[in-house]
Design a protein around this motif. Sequence first.
Motif, PDB file in Angstrom:
ATOM      1  N   LEU A  61       0.856  -1.175   0.000  1.00 36.80           N
ATOM      2  CA  LEU A  61       0.000   0.000   0.000  1.00 36.80           C
ATOM      3  C   LEU A  61       0.893   1.227   0.000  1.00 36.80           C
ATOM      4  N   HIS A  62       0.655   2.128  -0.940  1.00 35.94           N
ATOM      5  CA  HIS A  62       1.482   3.331  -1.003  1.00 35.94           C
ATOM      6  C   HIS A  62       0.649   4.469  -1.545  1.00 35.94           C
ATOM      7  N   HIS A  63       1.110   5.691  -1.282  1.00 31.42           N
ATOM      8  CA  HIS A  63       0.326   6.869  -1.621  1.00 31.42           C
ATOM      9  C   HIS A  63       0.785   7.536  -2.907  1.00 31.42           C
ATOM     10  N   ALA A  64       1.950   7.151  -3.385  1.00 31.85           N
ATOM     11  CA  ALA A  64       2.461   7.724  -4.629  1.00 31.85           C
ATOM     12  C   ALA A  64       2.916   6.576  -5.513  1.00 31.85           C
ATOM     13  N   PRO A  65       3.003   6.795  -6.830  1.00 32.64           N
ATOM     14  CA  PRO A  65       3.473   5.701  -7.686  1.00 32.64           C
ATOM     15  C   PRO A  65       4.858   5.259  -7.245  1.00 32.64           C
ATOM     16  N   SER A  66       5.110   3.973  -7.318  1.00 33.14           N
ATOM     17  CA  SER A  66       6.376   3.428  -6.834  1.00 33.14           C
ATOM     18  C   SER A  66       7.061   2.672  -7.962  1.00 33.14           C
ATOM     19  N   ARG A  67       8.287   3.098  -8.292  1.00 27.38           N
ATOM     20  CA  ARG A  67       9.044   2.415  -9.329  1.00 27.38           C
ATOM     21  C   ARG A  67       9.274   0.952  -8.993  1.00 27.38           C
ATOM     22  N   SER A  68       9.640   0.698  -7.730  1.00 28.02           N
ATOM     23  CA  SER A  68      10.010  -0.648  -7.335  1.00 28.02           C
ATOM     24  C   SER A  68       8.837  -1.608  -7.518  1.00 28.02           C
ATOM     25  N   ILE A  69       7.641  -1.151  -7.170  1.00 30.68           N
ATOM     26  CA  ILE A  69       6.473  -2.028  -7.250  1.00 30.68           C
ATOM     27  C   ILE A  69       6.062  -2.222  -8.706  1.00 30.68           C
TER      28      ILE A  69
ATOM     29  N   GLN B 121       8.043  -2.219 -11.278  1.00 30.50           N
ATOM     30  CA  GLN B 121       8.989  -3.190 -11.823  1.00 30.50           C
ATOM     31  C   GLN B 121       8.610  -4.621 -11.456  1.00 30.50           C
ATOM     32  N   GLU B 122       8.285  -4.808 -10.181  1.00 30.90           N
ATOM     33  CA  GLU B 122       8.013  -6.147  -9.691  1.00 30.90           C
ATOM     34  C   GLU B 122       6.738  -6.711 -10.328  1.00 30.90           C
ATOM     35  N   GLN B 123       5.723  -5.836 -10.520  1.00 25.62           N
ATOM     36  CA  GLN B 123       4.486  -6.297 -11.174  1.00 25.62           C
ATOM     37  C   GLN B 123       4.791  -6.796 -12.577  1.00 25.62           C
ATOM     38  N   ASP B 124       5.595  -6.010 -13.289  1.00 26.55           N
ATOM     39  CA  ASP B 124       5.949  -6.429 -14.647  1.00 26.55           C
ATOM     40  C   ASP B 124       6.643  -7.785 -14.622  1.00 26.55           C
ATOM     41  N   LEU B 125       7.582  -7.918 -13.655  1.00 26.23           N
ATOM     42  CA  LEU B 125       8.309  -9.175 -13.556  1.00 26.23           C
ATOM     43  C   LEU B 125       7.358 -10.346 -13.295  1.00 26.23           C
ATOM     44  N   CYS B 126       6.423 -10.135 -12.364  1.00 24.40           N
ATOM     45  CA  CYS B 126       5.515 -11.222 -11.985  1.00 24.40           C
ATOM     46  C   CYS B 126       4.686 -11.667 -13.191  1.00 24.40           C
ATOM     47  N   LEU B 127       4.277 -10.716 -14.015  1.00 24.22           N
ATOM     48  CA  LEU B 127       3.449 -11.071 -15.167  1.00 24.22           C
ATOM     49  C   LEU B 127       4.272 -11.764 -16.235  1.00 24.22           C
ATOM     50  N   ARG B 128       5.542 -11.392 -16.309  1.00 28.45           N
ATOM     51  CA  ARG B 128       6.417 -12.031 -17.300  1.00 28.45           C
ATOM     52  C   ARG B 128       6.839 -13.421 -16.839  1.00 28.45           C
TER      53      ARG B 128
ATOM     54  N   VAL C 176      11.662  -4.840  -1.678  1.00 27.59           N
ATOM     55  CA  VAL C 176      12.490  -4.080  -0.746  1.00 27.59           C
ATOM     56  C   VAL C 176      13.879  -3.878  -1.333  1.00 27.59           C
ATOM     57  N   ASP C 177      14.402  -4.923  -1.979  1.00 31.23           N
ATOM     58  CA  ASP C 177      15.715  -4.821  -2.596  1.00 31.23           C
ATOM     59  C   ASP C 177      15.728  -3.706  -3.639  1.00 31.23           C
ATOM     60  N   ALA C 178      14.666  -3.647  -4.447  1.00 25.86           N
ATOM     61  CA  ALA C 178      14.592  -2.595  -5.463  1.00 25.86           C
ATOM     62  C   ALA C 178      14.495  -1.229  -4.803  1.00 25.86           C
ATOM     63  N   MET C 179      13.718  -1.133  -3.711  1.00 28.62           N
ATOM     64  CA  MET C 179      13.600   0.153  -3.018  1.00 28.62           C
ATOM     65  C   MET C 179      14.968   0.627  -2.530  1.00 28.62           C
ATOM     66  N   VAL C 180      15.715  -0.299  -1.960  1.00 28.09           N
ATOM     67  CA  VAL C 180      17.028   0.071  -1.426  1.00 28.09           C
ATOM     68  C   VAL C 180      17.981   0.420  -2.566  1.00 28.09           C
ATOM     69  N   ASP C 181      17.855  -0.299  -3.683  1.00 24.48           N
ATOM     70  CA  ASP C 181      18.695   0.042  -4.839  1.00 24.48           C
ATOM     71  C   ASP C 181      18.447   1.468  -5.303  1.00 24.48           C
ATOM     72  N   HIS C 182      17.216   1.930  -5.146  1.00 25.75           N
ATOM     73  CA  HIS C 182      16.913   3.287  -5.585  1.00 25.75           C
ATOM     74  C   HIS C 182      17.508   4.352  -4.679  1.00 25.75           C
ATOM     75  N   TYR C 183      18.053   3.936  -3.532  1.00 25.90           N
ATOM     76  CA  TYR C 183      18.763   4.914  -2.691  1.00 25.90           C
ATOM     77  C   TYR C 183      20.048   5.368  -3.362  1.00 25.90           C
ATOM     78  N   ARG C 184      20.670   4.457  -4.105  1.00 22.70           N
ATOM     79  CA  ARG C 184      22.012   4.705  -4.639  1.00 22.70           C
ATOM     80  C   ARG C 184      22.132   6.026  -5.418  1.00 22.70           C
ATOM     81  N   PRO C 185      21.237   6.289  -6.419  1.00 24.87           N
ATOM     82  CA  PRO C 185      21.408   7.551  -7.151  1.00 24.87           C
ATOM     83  C   PRO C 185      21.308   8.775  -6.247  1.00 24.87           C
ATOM     84  N   GLU C 186      20.456   8.694  -5.198  1.00 23.76           N
ATOM     85  CA  GLU C 186      20.337   9.838  -4.281  1.00 23.76           C
ATOM     86  C   GLU C 186      21.655  10.075  -3.561  1.00 23.76           C
ATOM     87  N   VAL C 187      22.255   8.967  -3.121  1.00 26.26           N
ATOM     88  CA  VAL C 187      23.522   9.084  -2.407  1.00 26.26           C
ATOM     89  C   VAL C 187      24.589   9.640  -3.348  1.00 26.26           C
TER      90      VAL C 187
END
Lengths: 321, 321, 321, 321, 321
Positions: free
Chosen positions: A109-117, A119-126, A143-154
């Motif tokens: 459940l999230h309030h804004a569009p989420s890249r990580s989710i 991506q995962e939906q696409d993967l699940c359907l594929r 969660v792994d994808a969410m944490v990966d998205h920290y990298r560009p910010e850092v």
Amino acid sequence: MISVLVHRDGRTRRVESVDPAWLLPGAPERVWVDIELPDPAAKDLLKDVFQVHELSLEDALSEIHHPKIELFDKYLYLILHGITAGTGGKGVTTNDTDFFLGEQFLVTLHHAPSRSIRQEQDLCLRNDQALGEGPAGLLHRIVDAMVDHYRPEVDALEDRLERLEDVVFEEPRHNPVRDILALKRDVSALRRVTLPQRDAIGRLARREFSQIPDAVTYRFRDVYDHLVQLTDESLFFQDRVTGLLDAYLSSQSNRLNQVMKVLTVMSTIFMPLTVLTGLYGMNVVIPHLPGSAAVQFWWIVGMMATMSAAMLWVFRRMDWL
Amino acid sequence: MISVLVHRDGRTRRVESVDPAWLLPGAPERVWVDIELPDPAAKDLLKDVFQVHELSLEDALSEIHHPKIELFDKYLYLILHGITAGTGGKGVTTNDTDFFLGEQFLVTLHHAPSRSIRQEQDLCLRNDQALGEGPAGLLHRIVDAMVDHYRPEVDALEDRLERLEDVVFEEPRHNPVRDILALKRDVSALRRVTLPQRDAIGRLARREFSQIPDAVTYRFRDVYDHLVQLTDESLFFQDRVTGLLDAYLSSQSNRLNQVMKVLTVMSTIFMPLTVLTGLYGMNVVIPHLPGSAAVQFWWIVGMMATMSAAMLWVFRRMDWL
Amino acid sequence: MISVLVHRDGRTRRVESVDPAWLLPGAPERVWVDIELPDPAAKDLLKDVFQVHELSLEDALSEIHHPKIELFDKYLYLILHGITAGTGGKGVTTNDTDFFLGEQFLVTLHHAPSRSIRQEQDLCLRNDQALGEGPAGLLHRIVDAMVDHYRPEVDALEDRLERLEDVVFEEPRHNPVRDILALKRDVSALRRVTLPQRDAIGRLARREFSQIPDAVTYRFRDVYDHLVQLTDESLFFQDRVTGLLDAYLSSQSNRLNQVMKVLTVMSTIFMPLTVLTGLYGMNVVIPHLPGSAAVQFWWIVGMMATMSAAMLWVFRRMDWL
Amino acid sequence: MISVLVHRDGRTRRVESVDPAWLLPGAPERVWVDIELPDPAAKDLLKDVFQVHELSLEDALSEIHHPKIELFDKYLYLILHGITAGTGGKGVTTNDTDFFLGEQFLVTLHHAPSRSIRQEQDLCLRNDQALGEGPAGLLHRIVDAMVDHYRPEVDALEDRLERLEDVVFEEPRHNPVRDILALKRDVSALRRVTLPQRDAIGRLARREFSQIPDAVTYRFRDVYDHLVQLTDESLFFQDRVTGLLDAYLSSQSNRLNQVMKVLTVMSTIFMPLTVLTGLYGMNVVIPHLPGSAAVQFWWIVGMMATMSAAMLWVFRRMDWL
Amino acid sequence: MISVLVHRDGRTRRVESVDPAWLLPGAPERVWVDIELPDPAAKDLLKDVFQVHELSLEDALSEIHHPKIELFDKYLYLILHGITAGTGGKGVTTNDTDFFLGEQFLVTLHHAPSRSIRQEQDLCLRNDQALGEGPAGLLHRIVDAMVDHYRPEVDALEDRLERLEDVVFEEPRHNPVRDILALKRDVSALRRVTLPQRDAIGRLARREFSQIPDAVTYRFRDVYDHLVQLTDESLFFQDRVTGLLDAYLSSQSNRLNQVMKVLTVMSTIFMPLTVLTGLYGMNVVIPHLPGSAAVQFWWIVGMMATMSAAMLWVFRRMDWL
């Protein structure tokens, strides 16, 4: 907006609604419900079908700034946070994602569009196996994808840090203190976000919860490792930002020394010369210097040149020039 | 590149490949497999022959920056870090080495050539007892060598620190702040590397793992002791570097005081003289000083000399000169 | 002033006094007694009817600055603190509220009027179920309201912080250090108040006490979450205030550099000119410049203009202007 | 150099070698072996007679900088550190002493002559009961003496601190920063030495080891108390040294202010006077001041005196003088 | 000086010596022995009658700077510290008081007269119940009084702090750094005294010791609460003192800016004027300004006034005046 994926008979399909039968103990189906911008229908779904406790429901519907792991009878409730690129390097904004992890289902459940989710939906359907593997593995990948998205910010923070270091050490024409302090705040904001995420993920990696099989626990250790490294880096950035302030102050004081030396050298050279010209400008009988009247002027100019040269020599000896 | 050493029938030989029989419980052989720059063959070997868990395999193949000790069913998985001399004192770079310690085998895996492992291989081939003693003792000797290689790095940092102290206290002509901050970062990088190594080794020294016999546990305490001392030293360095910044700032401010005193002394002496010559240069009737017209000039010069001497005497009294 | 609310037979009414029968184990009544400015009558009520221990009675009658949770045989004794708006941003003043939470009753005791309690009383009289739900739920709602009242205080601090940041970064005409230090004190006072409240509420949220049913425990987690966020914010403010001091000091030193550059530029330009006019004012035979006597003056002025222009060009090259 | 003291039949004598029979369980003898600068004979003695584990033997023969308490089967192995006066206040140098405490024996081992051990040997030879009391009591007395020898070092540090405070606050002619930083390092070195000693002794005082009877445990608490006080003092010194740096920096800035005020006052007084004399020195028709030509000069001097007096009055009003 | 109070048969009397029978288990008497400046008689009394362990006896006779709670077979041994007003605000001096608390007796021992003990003795003689209640209650009342006596010391520190704040913010004519550092030391000394007292009292408040009945344990919580508040306040003071140093440094730098602005404004105005008068003082043909010879002077003065006014206007625009 509710999106339901179900894995049954070895295939993953997108369906319209959740069949409560899928959630019965022992049912072979695996369900992933993703809720973006929860509406009353979503609320009813959580309450009636997934039997989510009223309190975690309340938490899920509001914005919570601290990660949370709470074990309920039928599910594990998690709040974790992604970070998104602030426009113009305006620091770190977090968006919380709620997870309800059951034996057979995962609700996100999230309030804004989420890249990580997405991506995962696409993967699940594929890949039918992605959801078939069970909700814990799914949770791990999101969660792994969410944490990966920290990298560009850092990395963006490090860029800003390096640019500021160039400004401070090479051409500090404008006062960079405001930028330094802004960066400092962003860095410590990053640390404040990553630190509790790290601790929360650390708990997931410790075989504490029956909903997460051991194999997935192992995988969470990798995510944990990533977060350890991120917090380490943000700590390291903090040291560097602090050093930047010191460097700027010392460069300021260096510059002041430089300016004052110029002033002192100039004054020390010209003030005696002024007195000398004053002396020969007095309305009294002035003693003759050797030679004719015409060379008197040049005698005086010569004295002045000698005095200046002597002064300059002294200053060079004192290492001022 | 895979290099296999096996100890059987009291002799240690280099062989081409690992015989899975050597790894059966109770087999008398002792095996050391060293993998440098893992290739697919190495990966298969780890997976198929040593039955390494997929997750520790993943960890082993990627660069991990944090030491790790994880107990698996068949082996103890360790990540430890050596440090290598950065060219030009550019700080500390770590290279991680992975260890899989079983009852009868040790697998080491690293991405760059390792002095410590090279030394140990030579020793094993020279001395049959080195590998015969068992993989835990082998692990201890490799780790001991890795930690010994920290020493020159620490000494290099101390050298830089001492050279900077000389610059700051004796001839601070150029601004040493950038160097000080760079050193500070390197010192704290060293501490961040050694601290978790220390804690990891500390666990090895606490009889926690069945793969490590008590006798070897004792020996790990010595390695631990070394690391305690290294972290202590790096903490001490950190204090000294911080003190250096303070010293530089205070020397800056000292110097500014010096410069300003020179300016003030000069101004205080010459400004009154300028006024005096100005007075006698006015186009009004100037009161006669005692004596003939010819000595008036010398009267004035005498007054100026007296005034200057008085000023200098005052400044000396005020401890400015 | 004692105000008694009782819930019996499904209705909540305001009554004059407490019937000890209501407090017997198993009695169906739910009682809330609120005591504002305790008088001897209130003291007797607490002692005789509610059998409050002498020591918690003493605590309740005096001002205690630390939150407290103490479990007695018949009740749970709590001290929690609200904060009220200091007039003129004069920081944070706390007012302690004492709670005696039994199975069937809640006694609140405070020395000043309390918004949170007033609100709750109104609610209880409007909504019969509010008190009927039991004293723990009532406690939760009061504490929740108290914590909600922290928000405007925190916002006021942030306002002051932002105004000071404007002063420091944009128009630091007056010395803002006193204001910065005052704000720093207020911020750290806030943290000192919220931190122990957070810990106390955290204990209430941990199913530690039998007086608080699990459902209410869950709700306290939300209050705890609020307080976690408040303490986080106050920590963040503290960083910003500290940065403000650094910024002010650096802006001071910046400004000094600016001033000294002006002085040095002026002196460097005008002191040579003074010497030049002095030279031509000497009472000796002055060498003729090219041209008639009338243009001599303009030759000199031209030399002065050239010298000044050259100096200005040098200073611009040195990035001083 | 090995020195053996044995207590048998109520008498303590110095003997040449250790009889292994004395070490048998239940033997009535009490033995103290002191080894200074261990030679191969000492090593054999430890290994063969006292059956010291190879690892603690290695530790004993090398210099270890951290106190250690390790329990072996037959003895308790301790490393503790004394400090000796550095010549010329060059800080703190530690010398480690190793103790092997058995039920019936104590072995002390050190690399440099030790005052504490010399004293205790003398005592044992004078007083038969000293060794008869058992090795734990002996250990206590030696350790107590070692800790007592910390006191003069701490006093020397305090002396240096006080002398530096005088320099900073009263006559800071030379830059004391280097001395301050050196003292800071020495103080923190002292703390780093005493802190782990304190913790080690604290363990001895906690009835943790069977080799130390309760009565002796009590006595170790006193030693612990001493060390607590020493670490407290060194912490206090650290605060004072840090304050010293601040004080020096502020005195620097104070002095600069003083210097600049002198310069500003002088310039403000003499620059207008220069302009005035310049005015009356111009080659234009100068307006007559009242009175004869002869008093014109005095009119001008009077104007100058008035202007100077006015300036001085203004500066006094501004609290600059 | 030994003073003995005994409570028997419901009455408290002062007696000359202690009857050992009073100390037998089950004896109805309650005894309080106060020893001021222990003499050999007191020592014998403690040893022979109260059977005090030799080690706590040693502790009691020497000055111990750390509070201590040690449980012995027959008594609880406590060292706590009062503070006394240093003359002339010379900080905090502690005086240790030793307590031996048995089931039926309390022995207090101190080296200087103690207000708290004097008060309690008077109370015991006035009110028979005071001692009759038992030694634990007595201990509580003495300790409570000791802690109450901290308050004036804390208030005195706050007074000094406030006076220094006035000096720094309003009229920092003399350098207050020495006073600030002295206060800082006193404040941190206070904290170092109160903190361990707090922890010791905290243990008394935790029902840890059988000698202290539960009812008295509750009362110790109040004392603990006081000490928590005192340590809080001293922490708060420490923040304020640190802020004071920052404020002084920034006010210094402010003042320097002010001084330099005055100098720069003066120089910028008068140096061009000097050059102008110099120009018209040159011994060359000076170009005529409009008007008669008599108004030339006023033309020049007018130019000077215009230039000065323009400069002043520029400086005002730059916010320097």
